[in-house]
Design an enzyme around this catalytic site. Structure first.
Site, short mmCIF file in Angstrom:
data_model
loop_
_atom_site.label_atom_id
_atom_site.label_comp_id
_atom_site.label_asym_id
_atom_site.label_seq_id
_atom_site.Cartn_x
_atom_site.Cartn_y
_atom_site.Cartn_z
N LYS A 1 13.57 4.69 -47.78
CA LYS A 1 13.22 3.53 -47.44
C LYS A 1 11.92 3.17 -46.75
O LYS A 1 11.18 2.46 -47.05
CB LYS A 1 14.15 2.96 -46.25
CG LYS A 1 13.83 1.85 -45.35
CD LYS A 1 14.96 1.44 -44.42
CE LYS A 1 14.70 1.96 -42.97
NZ LYS A 1 13.29 1.34 -42.27
N ASN A 2 11.41 4.10 -46.13
CA ASN A 2 10.09 3.81 -45.34
C ASN A 2 8.98 4.33 -46.23
O ASN A 2 7.72 4.11 -45.87
CB ASN A 2 9.84 4.68 -43.99
CG ASN A 2 10.86 3.97 -42.85
OD1 ASN A 2 11.51 3.02 -43.07
ND2 ASN A 2 11.23 4.96 -41.89
N ARG B 1 10.17 -6.23 -39.67
CA ARG B 1 8.95 -6.05 -39.28
C ARG B 1 8.00 -5.47 -40.36
O ARG B 1 6.63 -5.87 -40.42
CB ARG B 1 8.74 -5.02 -38.05
CG ARG B 1 9.56 -5.47 -36.85
CD ARG B 1 9.33 -4.66 -35.76
NE ARG B 1 7.88 -4.60 -35.41
CZ ARG B 1 7.03 -3.64 -35.84
NH1 ARG B 1 7.12 -2.95 -36.70
NH2 ARG B 1 5.58 -3.96 -35.40
N CYS C 1 11.44 -5.82 -31.23
CA CYS C 1 12.83 -5.56 -31.71
C CYS C 1 13.42 -4.78 -30.81
O CYS C 1 13.20 -4.45 -29.63
CB CYS C 1 12.90 -4.76 -33.18
SG CYS C 1 12.38 -3.07 -32.87
N ARG D 1 6.67 -3.38 -30.26
CA ARG D 1 6.04 -3.24 -31.41
C ARG D 1 5.03 -3.88 -31.76
O ARG D 1 4.85 -4.92 -32.69
CB ARG D 1 7.30 -3.60 -32.56
CG ARG D 1 8.76 -2.94 -32.44
CD ARG D 1 8.74 -1.27 -32.71
NE ARG D 1 8.36 -0.85 -33.99
CZ ARG D 1 9.31 -0.77 -35.07
NH1 ARG D 1 10.64 -1.20 -34.73
NH2 ARG D 1 9.03 -0.52 -36.12
N ASP E 1 12.91 8.98 -35.88
CA ASP E 1 14.16 8.45 -36.61
C ASP E 1 15.29 9.33 -36.53
O ASP E 1 16.16 8.85 -37.06
CB ASP E 1 13.46 8.06 -38.15
CG ASP E 1 12.68 6.81 -38.10
OD1 ASP E 1 12.04 6.65 -38.88
OD2 ASP E 1 12.49 6.24 -36.79
N ILE F 1 7.68 7.99 -28.84
CA ILE F 1 6.96 7.04 -29.77
C ILE F 1 7.35 5.65 -29.63
O ILE F 1 6.64 4.77 -29.38
CB ILE F 1 7.64 7.29 -31.05
CG1 ILE F 1 7.30 8.81 -31.74
CG2 ILE F 1 7.13 6.23 -32.22
CD1 ILE F 1 5.94 9.08 -31.64
N ARG G 1 20.61 -1.67 -43.19
CA ARG G 1 19.25 -1.85 -43.35
C ARG G 1 18.65 -0.52 -44.12
O ARG G 1 17.51 -0.55 -44.64
CB ARG G 1 18.46 -2.12 -42.09
CG ARG G 1 18.86 -3.45 -41.47
CD ARG G 1 18.07 -3.74 -40.30
NE ARG G 1 16.61 -3.76 -40.63
CZ ARG G 1 15.73 -3.98 -39.78
NH1 ARG G 1 15.84 -4.03 -38.52
NH2 ARG G 1 14.46 -3.62 -40.31
#
Ligand code: EPZ
Length: 422
Positions: free
Chosen positions: A22-23, A95, A119, A124, A307, A329, A399
């Site tokens: 995804k990223n 985002r 978020c 962010r 993550d 983070i 998502r």
């Protein structure tokens, strides 16, 4: 809204295929804006975030052929872009939409992009993105919640990132491909997704070196051309299934997984006693009796990935001791802790540190998802909790995970999705 219901107590066994990252996919498909030629992408995951990105690209005028939902390759052609605005209603839902700023500015000289806002996991900000664009000669104005950027021509610059931001690195890389002269991005994010974007930009004719390291050099060119690219497998999805195998005392082969992209995480998983073995077809994780506790601190790549923090917290919640998890983070990425405590976990929070005292067993309960990775941690907890767990608001989960209940059921989990009309 859908919910996912899990009856705990099953062991995960078998093999599972990974979707595309995804990223990596989000910045990569956004980079199609940098050329008027057709770009073809394989293994793009059918996720909510991808469909949101495609809605945004379509609104900008990008032609979309063979959409991912069919499972086939995705083909994008940005030869008729006539809209240069990324509206609030799309940017606020995802985002990463903010990543259209660099390509629009580089190719069309202007862009109007809604500021993403915060978020669930943090404020962010996008200051590093904007400072870098200004270093490249862009005029940036902020008003009414939008960033208005203009640049007759971007020029190469030396950019020192105050923090190795993944998004800022990616936005600036894309902007630099068409700037005049050389751009050097120092203290760049080193995540594999950044390296993959660099490889795609190079396929498009950009002159990129060092992507994946902390110094990236990009010599601007006049224009970029189309290409074809197959997305890499999702390393965070891989780590998620690895936790599931360790958590349930199972034995799972995660196909195509690459341990070298999650080395720090794999090392931590081994510290808990799980066996992590690289095989020809991927990575095999085998649970190994009672989970041992260990401490975790999230860091930019190659450190432990933020993550996978929520997933690791579930493993520590049923470990044989006490663990301290430090989130370096994001400022608010412990939303899952309270929900896990409702399932019998013993987690106390103090700023960016969570102290997790292992318990023998969790108990099933109705819980609520708040953000993508937190919702996944609740599903994982349901796998080992006694009785039934219902995770509501699983749109968060959709998502970033494609057919998670089907994949887990394929490994033996007692899991199903139900529609709730609340
Ligand atoms: C990317 O987000 C990922 N998203 C995130 O994954 C991931 O958690 C994060 O990188 C860190 O690895 C995508 O790639 C689409 P950052 P991004 O900019 O780019 C601060 C998931 O679950 N910062 O590296 O937004 C920021 O506040 C998602 O898949 C600034 O201060 O992350 C944060 O504290 C969640 N100013 C830290 O840097 C800026 O201009 C890391 O943010 C930009 C960031």
């Amino acid at each position: 809204m859908d919910s996912i219901i899990i009856n705990g107590g099953t062991v995960l066994e078998g093999s599972v295929a990974l979707g595309g990252s995804k990223n990596a996919a989000l910045p990569v498909i956004i980079s199609s804006l940098l050329t008027a030629d057709k770009c073809c992408y394989g293994r793009v995951p059918a996720l909510r975030d991808v469909s949101t990105t495609l809605r945004l690209l379509s609104r900008l005028g990008v032609t979309i052929e063979k959409d991912v939902v069919a499972g086939g390759p995705l083909e994008l052609t940005a030869d008729k872009v006539q809209e240069l605005e990324a509206p609030y209603d799309l940017v606020k839902t995802m985002r990463a939409s903010f990543l259209v700023l660099g390509p629009l500015l580089a190719r069309f000289g202007e862009a109007r992009v809604s500021t993403p806002g915060g978020c669930a996991i943090g404020t962010r900000p996008v200051d590093l993105h904007l400072q870098g664009m200004e270093r490249m000669g862009a005029c940036i104005r902020q008003d009414h919640g939008y960033i208005e950027a203009r640049a007759r021509e971007l020029k190469g610059a030396v950019i020192d990132l105050g923090f190795p931001s993944v998004g800022a690195t990616e936005n600036l890389m894309m902007a630099a491909t068409l700037a005049r002269g050389e751009t050097v991005i120092r203290n760049a994010a080193r995540e594999p997704e950044v390296a993959e974007l660099g490889a795609v930009l190079a396929k498009m004719g950009a002159r990129v070196s060092g992507a994946g390291g902390d110094v990236i050099r990009i010599e601007g060119v006049g224009e970029l051309h189309g290409m074809a690219h197959e997305m890499s497998p999702d390393r965070i999805e891989a780590g998620t299934f690895m936790v599931g195998a360790a958590l349930t005392g199972g034995n799972v082969l995660i196909e195509d997984a690459r341990v070298d992209h999650i080395e720090a995480f794999a090392a931590k998983l081994r510290e808990t006693g799980a066996r992590v073995a690289e095989e020809a077809g991927g990575v095999r994780v085998t649970g190994n009796g009672r989970v041992r506790s260990t401490d975790v601190a999230t860091l930019p790549y190659p450190g432990f990935p933020t993550d996978l923090q929520a997933q690791m917290m579930v493993l520590m919640a049923v470990s044989d001791g006490t663990s301290v998890i430090t989130e370096n983070i994001f400022e608010n990425r412990f939303m899952h802790a309270q929900e896990l405590n409702r399932m019998g976990a013993r987690i106390t929070l103090d700023g960016n540190q969570a102290t997790v005292r292992g318990v023998a067993e969790l108990s099933g309960a109705p819980v609520m998802a708040t953000d993508l990775r937190a919702s996944m941690s609740l599903v994982l907890a349901g796998l080992v909790a006694g009785g039934e767990t219902e995770v509501s608001r699983v749109y968060h989960l959709d998502r970033g995970y494609e057919n998670i209940e089907g994949k887990l059921a394929g490994l033996g989990a007692d899991i199903r999705r139900v529609s709730r009309d609340d």
